[in-house]
Design an enzyme around this catalytic site. Structure first.
Site, PDB file in Angstrom:
ATOM      1  N   ASP A  54      -6.890  -0.098 -16.954  1.00  0.00           N
ATOM      2  CA  ASP A  54      -6.733   0.745 -15.645  1.00  0.00           C
ATOM      3  C   ASP A  54      -6.368   1.921 -15.682  1.00  0.00           C
ATOM      4  O   ASP A  54      -6.222   2.193 -14.782  1.00  0.00           O
ATOM      5  CB  ASP A  54      -6.450  -0.091 -14.468  1.00  0.00           C
ATOM      6  CG  ASP A  54      -5.479  -1.154 -14.731  1.00  0.00           C
ATOM      7  OD1 ASP A  54      -4.798  -1.522 -15.417  1.00  0.00           O
ATOM      8  OD2 ASP A  54      -4.213  -0.892 -13.206  1.00  0.00           O
ATOM      9  N   GLY A 101       0.821  -0.895   0.272  1.00  0.00           N
ATOM     10  CA  GLY A 101      -0.082   0.282   0.088  1.00  0.00           C
ATOM     11  C   GLY A 101       0.444   1.511   0.054  1.00  0.00           C
ATOM     12  O   GLY A 101       0.312   2.546  -0.607  1.00  0.00           O
TER      13      GLY A 101
HETATM   14  P1  AMP Z   1       0.312   1.147 -11.054  1.00  0.00           P
HETATM   15  O1  AMP Z   1       0.819  -0.021 -11.857  1.00  0.00           O
HETATM   16  O2  AMP Z   1       1.110   2.076 -10.013  1.00  0.00           O
HETATM   17  O3  AMP Z   1      -0.977   1.742 -12.165  1.00  0.00           O
HETATM   18  O4  AMP Z   1      -1.082  -0.262  -9.643  1.00  0.00           O
HETATM   19  C1  AMP Z   1      -1.202  -1.372 -10.409  1.00  0.00           C
HETATM   20  C2  AMP Z   1      -2.914  -2.242  -9.747  1.00  0.00           C
HETATM   21  O5  AMP Z   1      -0.960  -2.579  -8.837  1.00  0.00           O
HETATM   22  C3  AMP Z   1      -3.019  -1.099  -9.160  1.00  0.00           C
HETATM   23  O6  AMP Z   1      -4.719  -1.797  -8.369  1.00  0.00           O
HETATM   24  C4  AMP Z   1      -2.956  -0.608  -7.438  1.00  0.00           C
HETATM   25  O7  AMP Z   1      -3.632  -0.143  -6.724  1.00  0.00           O
HETATM   26  C5  AMP Z   1      -2.114  -1.927  -7.328  1.00  0.00           C
HETATM   27  N1  AMP Z   1      -0.878  -1.619  -6.776  1.00  0.00           N
HETATM   28  C6  AMP Z   1       0.076  -1.097  -6.967  1.00  0.00           C
HETATM   29  N2  AMP Z   1       1.594  -1.024  -5.754  1.00  0.00           N
HETATM   30  C7  AMP Z   1       0.479  -1.149  -4.732  1.00  0.00           C
HETATM   31  C8  AMP Z   1       1.706  -1.258  -3.493  1.00  0.00           C
HETATM   32  N3  AMP Z   1       2.405  -0.961  -3.161  1.00  0.00           N
HETATM   33  N4  AMP Z   1       0.582  -2.080  -2.488  1.00  0.00           N
HETATM   34  C9  AMP Z   1      -1.137  -2.364  -3.351  1.00  0.00           C
HETATM   35  N5  AMP Z   1      -1.006  -2.052  -4.144  1.00  0.00           N
HETATM   36  C10 AMP Z   1      -0.577  -1.701  -5.101  1.00  0.00           C
HETATM   37 MG    MG Z   2      -2.869   2.600 -11.902  1.00  0.00          MG
END
Ligand code: AMP
Ligand code: MG
Length: 500
Positions: A261, A135
Site C-alpha cells: 500500500d 484519523g
Molecule cells: P501507513 O502506515 O501510514 O502507511 O498506514 C497504513 C494504514 O493504516 C493506512 O490504511 C492508513 O490510513 C491507516 N492508518 C495509519 N494511521 C492511522 C490513524 N491514526 N488513524 C486511522 N488510520 C490510520
Molecule cells: Mg501508507
C-alpha cells in the site's frame, strides 16, 4: 458559490485549477468525505516552490483562508474530497481493506506545466477506512515526511512532496498527548499496488480494467500503443520501481515500510514514514521500531520491490490474458526482468559515483569489493563516496573523513585508479562529475531528530535551516560542515517510529 469563511471569500483566489479524473473514472474506489474540523489551524511550513508549481499564490495560501484549506476545514472550489480505497500486504500479510484511514484526496490540480497532481491531506480525521485509528497525525512525523520528501526531490529521486504542514491546534493521544497536524502533499497520483489488489480481491474485472486504463493514461501512456497494453503497464511499473529503488540504494535511503500500500504505480516514493538514510554502510540496516525481522532492511529493498510487483502482477493477471496459464507465463517473464533492470540502474549509478564512464565486465567485482570493505570497517556511506573525488583529483584523502583500513583501501584504490586511467579522462572533470552525484548533505538522523525536537518545542528555525541545506545536496557551502558529518558516537543506534 465559493464557500465563505469569516467574511472572506475562500480559495477562488488560491489559483488552484482542479480536474478530478480519479473520481470520474473510478467509482467504487473511494468514498466522498470531508476533513474533521481542525479547531485552531496554524501554518507551520509552506513549500513555496510546490505552491508556485501548482499555480497557487503563496501569499493566499498563507492567509487565514488558505490555511483553512490546507487544514482540511474548507473545500476549495473545484475540489471533491474523497477517501481512497486500497488493500495492502503489510509485512507480508494481506489486509483486504486498508484505504485512507486518516487521509483525503482533495482533488487533482492541473499545475502550471499542465501536469496532473493529486492534492492530498494526511491527518485530516477519521474516514470510513479508519478501523480502530483516530484519523489523526502528529506534528513530528508530518514534518519528517516534509523534510525527507524535499531531500529526496533535491537528490533527483521521484517522490511525493509536501505542500504544507499545519498544526491543528488539537492534542492527540500517542504515547502521551502530542500536538496534531495535517500534512498537505502532492503526488503524480496515489494509485498504489494495493489499489490494484483491492479491486482484484473483489473480482471486479470491469473496475480493474478501468483502473489499469486510468493508470496507463496518467503514468505510462506508451503502454496503450503496445500489443498487450496491460502487460506493457506491468512492464512500465516494473521498470519505474527498479529505477526508483536503485536510486534509493545509491544514496543509502531506507524506506522503512515497503508494504504494497506504500508502493506507487507512478514510480514515486510514497509514505516513507519510518525511513532513514544509512550512516555506516550496512546492508542489514533497519531503523524502524516495528520492523523486527528486518524485512525492509536497506539491502532487502530490491527483493521486496520485486515481491511487491509480483502482488501487482497477480492482481492484473485477468487483464494480461484470458488464458490463466498464458497470463502467468507472460507476467512471470516481465517480473523476472526486474533483476536485470535493477542491476542495470544500480550499476550505472555506482559507476557514476566512482567516476567511471564506460561499463566493463569486472565492474561488479570492483564495486562489491569496495562495499565489503565499507561494511567490514563500518565506514560512513555518504561521506566516503563524497571524499572519493579527492583521490580522483589527485589530492590526499580529506582530513577526518572515515575510510577503511589503510592497507585494504590502498589495494582497492590502486585497482580503481587503473580503471580510471584506462578511460583516460581529465581527473578534474571526473572529480567534478563525482561531486554532482555523491551528495554531501543528506538528512542525517541526528540532525533530523534535532530539528524535530526543536520544532516540538515551538522553534522551527533548525527545521528551516536543515531544509535549506538539503535543498542543494551536492554543492559544498562554507559554514555547513556540521551537516556533512556523521552523528557523534553518543547519538547511539537510531530508531524511527511508524508515521503515526
Ligand atoms: P501507513 O502506515 O501510514 O502507511 O498506514 C497504513 C494504514 O493504516 C493506512 O490504511 C492508513 O490510513 C491507516 N492508518 C495509519 N494511521 C492511522 C490513524 N491514526 N488513524 C486511522 N488510520 C490510520
Ligand atoms: Mg501508507
Amino acid at each position: 458559490m465559493p464557500p465563505k469563511l469569516r467574511g472572506v471569500t475562500v480559495a477562488a483566489d488560491l489559483g488552484l485549477e482542479f480536474d478530478n479524473s480519479f473520481i470520474r473514472d473510478l467509482v467504487g474506489l473511494y468514498e466522498p468525505w470531508r476533513g474533521a474540523p481542525a479547531p485552531a489551524p496554524e501554518l507551520l511550513v509552506l513549500n513555496e516552490e510546490v505552491a508556485a508549481e501548482l499555480g497557487a499564490d503563496p501569499a493566499s495560501l498563507r492567509s487565514p483562508a488558505g490555511v483553512e484549506v490546507l487544514a482540511g476545514n474548507v473545500v476549495p472550489p473545484g475540489a471533491e474530497p474523497v477517501a481512497q480505497a486500497y488493500s495492502g500486504h503489510q509485512f507480508g500479510g494481506f489486509s483486504p481493506r486498508l484505504g485512507d484511514g486518516r487521509a483525503l484526496l482533495v482533488g487533482e490540480v492541473i499545475d502550471r506545466d499542465g501536469r496532473r497532481r493529486d492534492l492530498h491531506l494526511k491527518g485530516s480525521g477519521r474516514t470510513p477506512f479508519s478501523r480502530g485509528g483516530d484519523g489523526k497525525a502528529a506534528i513530528g512525523p508530518m514534518l519528517r515526511e516534509y523534510l525527507v520528501g524535499e531531500a529526496l526531490n533535491a537528490l533527483g529521486i521521484p517522490t511525493t512532496r509536501a505542500l504544507a504542514v499545519v498544526a491543528t491546534g488539537e492534542q492527540i493521544i500517542r504515547v502521551g498527548p502530542v500536538p496534531g497536524a495535517v500534512l498537505a502533499r502532492v503526488a503524480a497520483s496515489h494509485i498504489r499496488v494495493g489499489t490494484f489488489e483491492y479491486v482484484a480481491t473483489r473480482g471486479d474485472t470491469d473496475l480493474l480494467r478501468r483502473l489499469a486504463d486510468h493508470a496507463i493514461a496518467r503514468h505510462h501512456p506508451r503502454a496503450r500503443e503496445a500489443d498487450n497494453p496491460y502487460l506493457a503497464l506491468l512492464d512500465a511499473v516494473v521498470d519505474a520501481q527498479a529505477s526508483l529503488v536503485a536510486r534509493w540504494m545509491l544514496v543509502g535511503f531506507v524506506h522503512g515500510v515497503m508494504n504494497t500500500d506504500n508502493m506507487t504505480v507512478s514510480g514515486e516514493s510514497l509514505d516513507f514514514g519510518p525511513c532513514a538514510f544509512l550512516d555506516d554502510y550496512d546492508p542489514s540496516a533497519v531503523f524502524s521500531s516495528i520492523d523486527h525481522g528486518g524485512r525492509y532492511a536497506y539491502g532487502n529493498q530490491p527483493g521486496i520491490a520485486q515481491w511487491n510487483l509480483a502482488r501487482l502482477a497477480e492482481a492484473m493477471l485477468v487483464l494480461v490474458d484470458p488464458d490463466t496459464d498464458k497470463a502467468v507465463s507472460l507476467a512471470t517473464e516481465v517480473l523476472g526482468s526486474f533483476v536485470d533492470r535493477f542491476h542495470r540502474y544500480w550499476a550505472e549509478g555506482v559507476r557514476a559515483k566512482l567516476g567511471l564512464a564506460e561499463p566493463r565486465p569486472d565492474d561488479d567485482a570492483l564495486v562489491n569489493d569496495l562495499l565489503s570493505l565499507l561494511e567490514r570497517n563500518r565506514v560512513d556511506f555518504t561521506s566516503f563516496f563524497r571524499a572519493l573525488s579527492s583521490p580522483a583529483r589527485g589530492d590526499r584523502w580529506p582530513v577526518g573523513v572515515s575510510r577503511p583500513d589503510p592497507a585494504s583501501l590502498e589495494t582497492w584504490t590502486a585497482r580503481w585508479r587503473r580503471r580510471l586511467a584506462e578511460e583516460g579522462r581529465d581527473p578534474r572533470v571526473i572529480a567534478a562529475a563525482m561531486d554532482r552525484v555523491n551528495p554531501l548533505y543528506i538528512p542525517r538522523n541526528h540532525q533530523v531528530e534535532h530539528a524535530l525536537d526543536a520544532a516540538g518545542r515551538g522553534d522551527l528555525r533548525p527545521f528551516e535551516q536543515l531544509l535549506e541545506v538539503l535543498a542543494q545536496p551536492y554543492e559544498e557551502r562554507p559554514g555547513l560542515e556540521e551537516y556533512a558529518t556523521p552523528a557523534p558516537p553518543a547519538f547511539g543506534p537510531y530508531v524511527t517510529y511508524c508515521g503515526t
